[in-house]
Design a protein around this motif. Structure first.
Motif, PDB file in Angstrom:
ATOM      1  N   GLN A  67       0.834  -1.203   0.000  1.00  0.00           N
ATOM      2  CA  GLN A  67       0.000   0.000   0.000  1.00  0.00           C
ATOM      3  C   GLN A  67       0.872   1.258   0.000  1.00  0.00           C
ATOM      4  O   GLN A  67       0.597   2.207  -0.739  1.00  0.00           O
ATOM      5  N   GLU A  68       1.918   1.243   0.816  1.00  0.00           N
ATOM      6  CA  GLU A  68       2.836   2.386   0.849  1.00  0.00           C
ATOM      7  C   GLU A  68       3.546   2.557  -0.485  1.00  0.00           C
ATOM      8  O   GLU A  68       3.697   3.676  -0.986  1.00  0.00           O
ATOM      9  N   SER A  69       3.963   1.454  -1.087  1.00  0.00           N
ATOM     10  CA  SER A  69       4.648   1.508  -2.381  1.00  0.00           C
ATOM     11  C   SER A  69       3.717   2.034  -3.461  1.00  0.00           C
ATOM     12  O   SER A  69       4.117   2.866  -4.285  1.00  0.00           O
ATOM     13  N   ALA A  70       2.475   1.571  -3.468  1.00  0.00           N
ATOM     14  CA  ALA A  70       1.509   2.028  -4.474  1.00  0.00           C
ATOM     15  C   ALA A  70       1.281   3.526  -4.341  1.00  0.00           C
ATOM     16  O   ALA A  70       1.224   4.250  -5.347  1.00  0.00           O
ATOM     17  N   ARG A  71       1.177   4.008  -3.108  1.00  0.00           N
ATOM     18  CA  ARG A  71       1.008   5.449  -2.872  1.00  0.00           C
ATOM     19  C   ARG A  71       2.210   6.226  -3.399  1.00  0.00           C
ATOM     20  O   ARG A  71       2.064   7.250  -4.078  1.00  0.00           O
ATOM     21  N   ALA A  72       3.395   5.718  -3.118  1.00  0.00           N
ATOM     22  CA  ALA A  72       4.618   6.398  -3.566  1.00  0.00           C
ATOM     23  C   ALA A  72       4.709   6.398  -5.092  1.00  0.00           C
ATOM     24  O   ALA A  72       5.099   7.404  -5.695  1.00  0.00           O
ATOM     25  N   TYR A  73       4.344   5.279  -5.719  1.00  0.00           N
ATOM     26  CA  TYR A  73       4.386   5.211  -7.177  1.00  0.00           C
ATOM     27  C   TYR A  73       3.385   6.174  -7.806  1.00  0.00           C
ATOM     28  O   TYR A  73       3.664   6.798  -8.819  1.00  0.00           O
ATOM     29  N   GLU A  74       2.204   6.282  -7.194  1.00  0.00           N
ATOM     30  CA  GLU A  74       1.201   7.219  -7.720  1.00  0.00           C
ATOM     31  C   GLU A  74       1.696   8.648  -7.634  1.00  0.00           C
ATOM     32  O   GLU A  74       1.524   9.430  -8.561  1.00  0.00           O
ATOM     33  N   GLU A  75       2.302   8.995  -6.501  1.00  0.00           N
ATOM     34  CA  GLU A  75       2.826  10.346  -6.327  1.00  0.00           C
ATOM     35  C   GLU A  75       3.937  10.632  -7.318  1.00  0.00           C
ATOM     36  O   GLU A  75       4.110  11.767  -7.755  1.00  0.00           O
ATOM     37  N   ALA A  82       2.145   1.175  -9.655  1.00  0.00           N
ATOM     38  CA  ALA A  82       1.127   1.229  -8.601  1.00  0.00           C
ATOM     39  C   ALA A  82       0.081   0.139  -8.825  1.00  0.00           C
ATOM     40  O   ALA A  82      -0.349  -0.530  -7.873  1.00  0.00           O
ATOM     41  N   ARG A  86      -1.005  -3.038  -6.395  1.00  0.00           N
ATOM     42  CA  ARG A  86      -2.402  -3.304  -6.012  1.00  0.00           C
ATOM     43  C   ARG A  86      -2.816  -4.730  -6.390  1.00  0.00           C
ATOM     44  O   ARG A  86      -3.587  -5.362  -5.674  1.00  0.00           O
TER      45      ARG A  86
END
Length: 158
Positions: A67-75, A82, A86
């Motif tokens: 979840q943290e990685s997906a958030r970072a990739y989206e940013e 991301a 997921r």
């Protein structure tokens, strides 16, 4: 072998038969994490490997990491990465128990407080310990901590 570990291995075999490469990779990561925990518990003197509770902790940690990685990739504008994270979360959550609703979490917190006889914030560790052993993988303990603290501080005032 634990029941959860058997489910992961069966899922891995099915994914390999069906040639689902992304799913196979995720399930192999789970198995590797379980084996790491087995090694760690053996060095601590335990004769058994990872228990189902250990496997649930591993899965929960892996979900949070993704979840943290997906958030970072989206940013960072890396939407394809991301989405990959997921997709791994979906595979991981297949092996986890159903998440408790907010009302169920509240009831579990109240029950743990009454069982431990907690009176103040100092007893928060006891309450969290009971919750972690009984509801591993079913609730997000990062959000449960403030609820426990709030209930205990309200009890202390009463």
């Amino acid at each position: 072998m634990t029941q959860l570990r058997n489910r992961v291995n069966a899922g891995l075999k099915d994914a390999m038969r069906n040639r689902e490469t992304d799913r196979v990779c995720t399930l192999r990561l789970i198995n590797a994490a379980i084996k790491d925990r087995d090694i760690a518990t053996r060095t601590e003197g335990a004769t058994e490997g990872a228990t189902d509770a250990d496997v649930l902790q591993i899965l929960d940690k892996m979900v949070r990491q993704r979840q943290e990685s997906a958030r970072a990739y989206e940013e960072g504008g890396r939407l394809e990465l991301a989405e990959k994270e997921r997709a791994e979360i979906v595979v991981l959550e297949e092996f986890m128990p159903r998440r408790l609703s907010d009302d169920e979490v509240g009831e579990a917190v109240d029950k743990a407080i009454s069982q431990t006889g907690a009176q103040s914030i100092r007893d928060m560790g006891k309450v969290m310990g009971v919750l972690k052993t009984r509801y591993a993988g079913q609730m997000d303990f990062g959000s449960v901590g403030p609820k426990v603290r709030e209930r205990l501080s309200a009890e202390q005032r009463a």
